[in-house]
Scaffold this active site. Structure first.
Site, mmCIF file in Angstrom:
data_model
loop_
_atom_site.group_PDB
_atom_site.id
_atom_site.type_symbol
_atom_site.label_atom_id
_atom_site.label_comp_id
_atom_site.label_asym_id
_atom_site.label_seq_id
_atom_site.Cartn_x
_atom_site.Cartn_y
_atom_site.Cartn_z
ATOM 1 N N GLU A 1 51.596 -12.187 53.420
ATOM 2 C CA GLU A 1 52.960 -11.708 53.587
ATOM 3 C C GLU A 1 53.150 -10.341 52.928
ATOM 4 O OE1 GLU A 1 55.361 -11.365 55.258
ATOM 5 O OE2 GLU A 1 56.851 -12.943 54.939
ATOM 6 N N HIS B 1 54.376 -20.252 58.903
ATOM 7 C CA HIS B 1 54.198 -21.410 58.017
ATOM 8 C C HIS B 1 55.496 -22.217 57.910
ATOM 9 C CE1 HIS B 1 56.639 -19.678 54.791
ATOM 10 N NE2 HIS B 1 56.018 -18.525 55.023
#
Length: 405
Positions: free
Chosen positions: A286, A214
């Site tokens: 994550e 990202h």
């Protein structure tokens, strides 16, 4: 036993056609002449819209049953003729879920051995996604999405009513098509092609994977861990640059985590691809920092020196208090990758992940030493392009924006 029939087995949306193509391509990569004979393709060509109706598959529908058997026999004739003309492995791609059908195949194709390959898929998330995808096929063009879904589910129910797993057949393999794993087998000993087929069905093929991190977030700038922050202006520019860089690349599937920064990075990529599929997998979230979520690294050093010391001593195995370690990520990340590769099949896909997640994903391809995984470089202005098949092996890091300015 120098020629072979491979007959696929399994309920609809279980990955049969994808595996059949993979067997063909894998054998051809070894110089073996292999060809597909797909009953569905012949059905659509001969029967047209009539065969889209679920009643066509009703076991009590004599006309439909006769039509399906005619298609099966015609494809068997084509396969037999092709082997006689020099082919080596003929792959019959159809459901073949009843023992009666399989007995008919074995009693008809007596010139060469028949190996049945059954595909099993018990992953409900994947099964639902595959069924939804089936409803977008051209044969359902005249249906609404809901009508197509109901029609296909009815078709599946008819197959389920006559489904009998492999057991009595002479040669067979039962495969978990989502995990590339052989569940049971009755080996086709003596066939020169059987060892190659076994390796193909347990291998995870990656035709074209783009692994992206990202874009920049405020947490990245300040050195905070985890959380669910949005992209910064620079992060949004990185997402736009990625989309611009990939504007001419074919992309059929985009997988994200459930986090905002992953979705925001994927948004420009999807803007010009209305036909692309997108799915968010929590498996790609994550690493969970537990009690340290949202904290600055400097705060952790000051307030929780034992955490800093533990991670410095063994960053791969050390878990944040009430959180995860890199070692703990492995199982869920592998599950997410298997799901993504199964859904995408042979089509290009993008995974928009996170730093720790992408490190673990890359380690699966690099066979990295576990202690080195936390140090794999995952920049926010570059992506990894991976292609691993018998014919092609590519692993490269590609820049898409100059962040030096």
């Amino acid at each position: 036993m120098h020629k072979l029939y491979v007959a696929m087995v399994g309920l609809p949306a279980r990955g049969k056609s994808t595996l059949a193509k993979r067997i063909r391509d894998g054998l051809m990569a070894e110089g073996i002449q292999a060809k597909l004979f797909n009953n569905g393709d012949m059905r659509r060509a001969l029967m047209g819209a009539e065969s889209t109706s679920p009643d066509f598959y009703n076991p009590s529908n004599a006309a439909g049953r006769e039509a399906r058997e005619m298609i099966c026999r015609r494809n068997m004739d084509l396969a037999r003729g092709w082997l006689a003309d020099g082919g080596e492995v003929a792959i019959l791609d159809a459901t073949n879920v009843s023992r009666g059908r399989r007995r008919m195949i074995e009693s008809t194709l007596t010139d060469h051995p028949v190996l049945f390959v059954e595909c099993v898929n018990e992953d409900q998330l994947l099964l639902k996604a595959c069924i939804r995808r089936k409803t977008t096929l051209p044969e359902y063009a005249a249906y609404s999405e809901e009508e197509a879904l109901q029609s296909f589910m009815k078709r599946i129910s008819y197959y389920e009513a006559i489904y009998e797993p492999l057991e009595e057949e002479k040669f067979w393999l039962c495969v978990d098509s989502t995990a590339n794993r052989i569940l049971a087998e009755r080996p086709c000993e003596g066939s020169p092609f059987y060892p190659a087929i076994r390796e193909i069905v347990v291998s995870a093929w990656v035709h074209c994977l783009y692994l992206v991190r990202h874009g920049q977030t405020e947490f990245n700038v300040r050195g905070r861990i985890g959380g669910d922050p949005p992209l910064t202006a620079k992060g949004r520019a990185q997402a736009q640059a990625l989309a611009q860089h990939m504007r001419h690349k074919e992309i059929d599937w985009v997988f994200t985590s459930t986090r905002l920064r992953s979705h925001e990075t994927a948004t420009p990529l999807l803007a010009e691809r209305p036909g692309a599929h997108i799915m968010a997998f929590k498996e790609f979230n994550e690493i969970w920092a537990g009690d340290c979520e949202g904290m600055l690294y400097s705060e952790i050093r000051e307030r929780m020196p034992q955490v800093t010391a533990g991670r410095n001593a063994n960053k791969f195995s050390y878990a944040y208090p009430n959180g995860e370690s890199y070692a703990l990520l492995g199982e869920r990340v592998q599950r997410g990758l298997r799901r993504a590769l199964f859904l995408a099949g042979d089509t290009p896909l993008v995974i928009v992940g996170h730093q720790a997640i992408n490190r673990v994903l890359l380690s699966l391809f690099l066979r990295q030493r576990s202690e080195d995984v936390p140090y794999i470089y995952i920049p926010q202005n570059q992506y990894y392009h991976i292609s691993l098949t018998p014919r092609r092996k590519v692993f490269e890091r590609v820049p898409y924006q100059d962040d030096s300015r």
